[in-house]
Design a protein around this motif. Structure first.
Motif, PDB file in Angstrom:
ATOM      1  N   ASP A  42      37.122 -43.006  43.659  1.00 34.58           N
ATOM      2  CA  ASP A  42      36.432 -42.564  44.871  1.00 34.58           C
ATOM      3  C   ASP A  42      35.426 -41.443  44.614  1.00 34.58           C
ATOM      4  O   ASP A  42      34.644 -41.097  45.497  1.00 34.58           O
ATOM      5  CB  ASP A  42      37.421 -42.169  45.964  1.00 34.58           C
ATOM      6  N   TYR A  59      45.580 -43.918  46.853  1.00 40.73           N
ATOM      7  CA  TYR A  59      46.066 -44.833  47.872  1.00 40.73           C
ATOM      8  C   TYR A  59      45.186 -46.082  47.851  1.00 40.73           C
ATOM      9  O   TYR A  59      43.960 -45.994  47.710  1.00 40.73           O
ATOM     10  CB  TYR A  59      46.019 -44.190  49.250  1.00 40.73           C
ATOM     11  N   ASP A  60      45.810 -47.241  48.028  1.00 39.34           N
ATOM     12  CA  ASP A  60      45.083 -48.504  47.921  1.00 39.34           C
ATOM     13  C   ASP A  60      43.846 -48.560  48.821  1.00 39.34           C
ATOM     14  O   ASP A  60      42.839 -49.176  48.475  1.00 39.34           O
ATOM     15  CB  ASP A  60      46.003 -49.676  48.275  1.00 39.34           C
ATOM     16  N   GLU A  61      43.929 -47.919  49.974  1.00 38.69           N
ATOM     17  CA  GLU A  61      42.808 -47.974  50.918  1.00 38.69           C
ATOM     18  C   GLU A  61      41.516 -47.405  50.336  1.00 38.69           C
ATOM     19  O   GLU A  61      40.425 -47.743  50.786  1.00 38.69           O
ATOM     20  CB  GLU A  61      43.164 -47.215  52.198  1.00 38.69           C
ATOM     21  N   TYR A  62      41.640 -46.532  49.310  1.00 37.87           N
ATOM     22  CA  TYR A  62      40.460 -45.912  48.726  1.00 37.87           C
ATOM     23  C   TYR A  62      39.765 -46.797  47.688  1.00 37.87           C
ATOM     24  O   TYR A  62      38.668 -46.466  47.244  1.00 37.87           O
ATOM     25  CB  TYR A  62      40.828 -44.569  48.089  1.00 37.87           C
ATOM     26  N   MET A  64      40.439 -50.632  47.751  1.00 39.43           N
ATOM     27  CA  MET A  64      40.560 -52.058  48.068  1.00 39.43           C
ATOM     28  C   MET A  64      39.212 -52.752  48.093  1.00 39.43           C
ATOM     29  O   MET A  64      39.118 -53.969  47.921  1.00 39.43           O
ATOM     30  CB  MET A  64      41.255 -52.241  49.418  1.00 39.43           C
ATOM     31  N   ARG A  65      38.153 -51.978  48.262  1.00 39.80           N
ATOM     32  CA  ARG A  65      36.803 -52.584  48.291  1.00 39.80           C
ATOM     33  C   ARG A  65      36.449 -53.263  46.978  1.00 39.80           C
ATOM     34  O   ARG A  65      35.617 -54.169  46.949  1.00 39.80           O
ATOM     35  CB  ARG A  65      35.761 -51.521  48.636  1.00 39.80           C
ATOM     36  N   ARG A  68      37.678 -56.694  47.561  1.00 41.35           N
ATOM     37  CA  ARG A  68      36.930 -57.397  48.594  1.00 41.35           C
ATOM     38  C   ARG A  68      35.513 -57.741  48.138  1.00 41.35           C
ATOM     39  O   ARG A  68      34.946 -58.750  48.557  1.00 41.35           O
ATOM     40  CB  ARG A  68      36.872 -56.542  49.867  1.00 41.35           C
ATOM     41  N   SER A  89      49.512 -51.052  44.689  1.00 46.48           N
ATOM     42  CA  SER A  89      50.856 -50.543  44.954  1.00 46.48           C
ATOM     43  C   SER A  89      51.962 -51.541  44.608  1.00 46.48           C
ATOM     44  O   SER A  89      51.832 -52.749  44.834  1.00 46.48           O
ATOM     45  CB  SER A  89      50.996 -50.156  46.423  1.00 46.48           C
TER      46      SER A  89
END
Length: 215
Positions: A42, A59-62, A64-65, A68, A89
């Motif tokens: 990030d 965290y995966d949310e940072y 996941m792009r 995608r 995770s």
């Protein structure tokens, strides 16, 4: 058929060799000089220094792009010295099917990065003993691997899972060196180094920003 969108990112594993049961992409592994500095994904886009390795201990949310839209971030990652493969995770209380999917995604991206000329150190992540059946698949023996200890030593349950899995990993993969992102307690890693395995420890973001160790 040519107009069907590749929603599964099948292109990531084109040309790959696969493991037997779960058909994860096999990685070549890494045997050159290990990293001397790491940068989280990030923060990589804004960095003007590229003589470091990108990691995904976030965290995966940072990140996941990157799953995608993998092609969007490839040029940026190629600027750096190398990449530690994505750390999706593998919480021990996640449904096992999701844990298998996390490993599959990490191997697929790592294979694709290798294919595109990026040096990759395989990240190894495990949960409870059920994950031992698949979490080491696709990673070659006798190479450098990476593990994240941050968040794995905070309570007795997760600490024991980490210690047990580390022991199995050493037996299965027989790594020559281990890059550790996070805390390296002497009571856990002294026995690793006694086997002649080099341990390269890197502070997590909390340590770097606050100047103290976080377990």
């Amino acid at each position: 058929m040519g107009n069907i969108k590749d929603v599964f990112n099948a292109f990531l594993v084109e040309g790959a060799e696969f493991t037997e049961k779960y058909e994860f992409a096999k990685l070549r592994g890494f045997n050159a000089e290990p990293p001397n500095n790491l940068i989280p994904f990030d923060k990589a886009k804004r960095s003007k220094k590229h003589n470091c390795w990108v990691h995904f201990y976030l965290y995966d949310e940072y990140f996941m792009r990157i799953w995608r839209n993998p092609k969007r971030y490839l040029p940026m990652l190629k600027k750096f010295a190398g990449v530690i493969s994505p750390d999706f995770s593998l919480y021990w209380d996640m449904p096992l099917c999701q844990q298998i999917e996390s490993v599959a995604h990490g191997r697929a991206l790592a294979h694709w990065y290798e294919k595109n000329g990026i040096s990759v150190i395989p990240n190894v992540r495990w949960g409870d003993e059920r994950t031992y059946e698949f979490c080491f698949d696709g990673i070659p023996k006798n190479t450098t691997v990476a593990v994240g200890s941050h968040g794995c030593l905070q309570d007795l349950v997760t600490r024991n899972y980490f210690i047990d899995g580390l022991s199995v990993m050493l037996e299965r993969l027989e790594p020559t060196s281990i890059v550790v992102y996070g805390y390296t307690p002497k009571d856990i890693f002294e026995s690793v180094e006694s086997k002649g395995i080099k341990v390269l420890q890197f502070d997590n973001q909390i340590v770097s920003s606050r100047g103290k160790e976080a377990k």
